[in-house]
Enzyme design. Structure first.
Site, PDB file in Angstrom:
ATOM      1  N   ARG A 154      31.701 -30.414  -3.567  1.00 38.63           N
ATOM      2  CA  ARG A 154      30.316 -30.595  -3.120  1.00 38.63           C
ATOM      3  C   ARG A 154      29.841 -32.043  -3.273  1.00 38.63           C
ATOM      4  O   ARG A 154      28.885 -32.464  -2.646  1.00 38.63           O
ATOM      5  CB  ARG A 154      29.374 -29.691  -3.921  1.00 38.63           C
ATOM      6  CG  ARG A 154      29.603 -28.211  -3.727  1.00 38.63           C
ATOM      7  CD  ARG A 154      28.653 -27.405  -4.601  1.00 38.63           C
ATOM      8  NE  ARG A 154      27.265 -27.681  -4.259  1.00 38.63           N
ATOM      9  CZ  ARG A 154      26.636 -27.121  -3.220  1.00 38.63           C
ATOM     10  NH1 ARG A 154      27.263 -26.290  -2.444  1.00 38.63           N
ATOM     11  NH2 ARG A 154      25.369 -27.415  -2.962  1.00 38.63           N
ATOM     12  N   ASP A 169      20.184 -29.980  -5.257  1.00 37.78           N
ATOM     13  CA  ASP A 169      20.803 -29.016  -6.159  1.00 37.78           C
ATOM     14  C   ASP A 169      20.201 -29.153  -7.545  1.00 37.78           C
ATOM     15  O   ASP A 169      19.973 -30.260  -8.006  1.00 37.78           O
ATOM     16  CB  ASP A 169      22.310 -29.322  -6.281  1.00 37.78           C
ATOM     17  CG  ASP A 169      23.127 -28.358  -5.445  1.00 37.78           C
ATOM     18  OD1 ASP A 169      22.512 -27.508  -4.783  1.00 37.78           O
ATOM     19  OD2 ASP A 169      24.340 -28.479  -5.447  1.00 37.78           O
TER      20      ASP A 169
END
Ligand SMILES: Nc1nonc1C(=O)NCC1CCCCC1
Length: 246
Positions: A154, A169
């Protein structure tokens, strides 16, 4: 980034290469994933990778040699020197800072142990770092390796599209995430917070930041203690506390 995994269950680990963000990272050539099975490095008829523990006790221990030969071939499969990581409950507890550290390595070789563990001399001879994904016992290191692969993927530039930005996030800035909502506006009498419907981006951003601060304060005060909050954040958190005081 290249990640090699030494595992008795390559089919399990390769699942990450087939779907989602990790699958797309592999497709886009951002991440190369290769598995090495110690069973392919045995020399006996029964392809033995484990043996009884010295000192007695239950279960079996993974033998050094098959693991070591697999690590050796993994190292030689690319020019880039690798960081060899053993996944086990004895390792350093993985958090987002640890993920950033691992994702910054050009190459990782992850060792996924099974049975009662791997012979300690393999750790001494080949392992650079030991990491744990949490204080619980899994049946093997494969799921932990897949967690590391996913979390690192990611962070690779280009791995995330706009639709799933890592910037928002939780843990990216040390806070828990704010709540998320999508259609319909009302479910079972539960409505989406009005601020999110108003289209005022400044207000929305402010509300989301306040929620992230407040939820971190309520659920993970330990994370909050590690942060130096700005004055604006302190004010937002104070507002949240007043609104949510028991
Ligand atoms: N927790 C964990 N974090 O990383 N790995 C973990 C684990 O529970 N791994 C299973 C053990 C099982 C015995 C062999 C060595 C791996």
């Amino acid at each position: 980034m290249r990640i090699d995994v030494v595992t008795l269950f390559p089919d399990l680990v390769n699942c990450v290469a087939g779907c989602g963000i990790t699958g797309r990272a592999v497709e886009r050539g951002l991440l190369a994933l290769h598995c090495w099975n110690p069973r392919d490095y045995t020399e006996d008829r029964h392809r033995t990778v484990d043996d009884r523990p010295y000192g007695g006790g239950p279960g079996m221990v993974m033998k050094v040699e098959p693991l070591r030969r697999a690590v050796h071939d993994a190292r030689g499969a690319a020019q880039v020197p690798a960081t060899v990581v053993n996944l086990s409950p004895q390792g350093r507890r993985l958090d987002q800072a640890g993920v950033r550290h691992l994702a910054s390595r050009p190459r990782l070789i992850l060792i996924a142990g099974r049975y009662e563990g791997i012979d300690e001399r393999l750790v001494e001879l080949e392992v650079d770092e030991e990491w744990s994904i949490g204080d619980y016992i899994l049946s093997g290191g494969e799921l932990a390796a897949m967690v590391v692969i996913d979390a690192c993927a990611r962070l690779l530039p280009g791995a995330l599209g706009d639709e799933d930005s890592a910037e928002q996030d939780s843990f990216t800035d040390g806070l828990l995430d704010c709540p998320h909502y999508t259609r319909p506006e009302v479910i079972e009498g539960l409505a989406v917070p009005q601020v999110l419907l108003g289209g005022h981006h400044g207000e929305i951003e402010r509300w989301r930041r306040k929620q992230a601060l407040g939820r971190t304060w309520e659920r993970r005060p330990d994370l909050l203690e590690k942060l130096e909050l700005s004055e604006a954040d302190e004010r937002l958190l104070e507002e949240y506390r007043r609104e949510h005081a028991p």
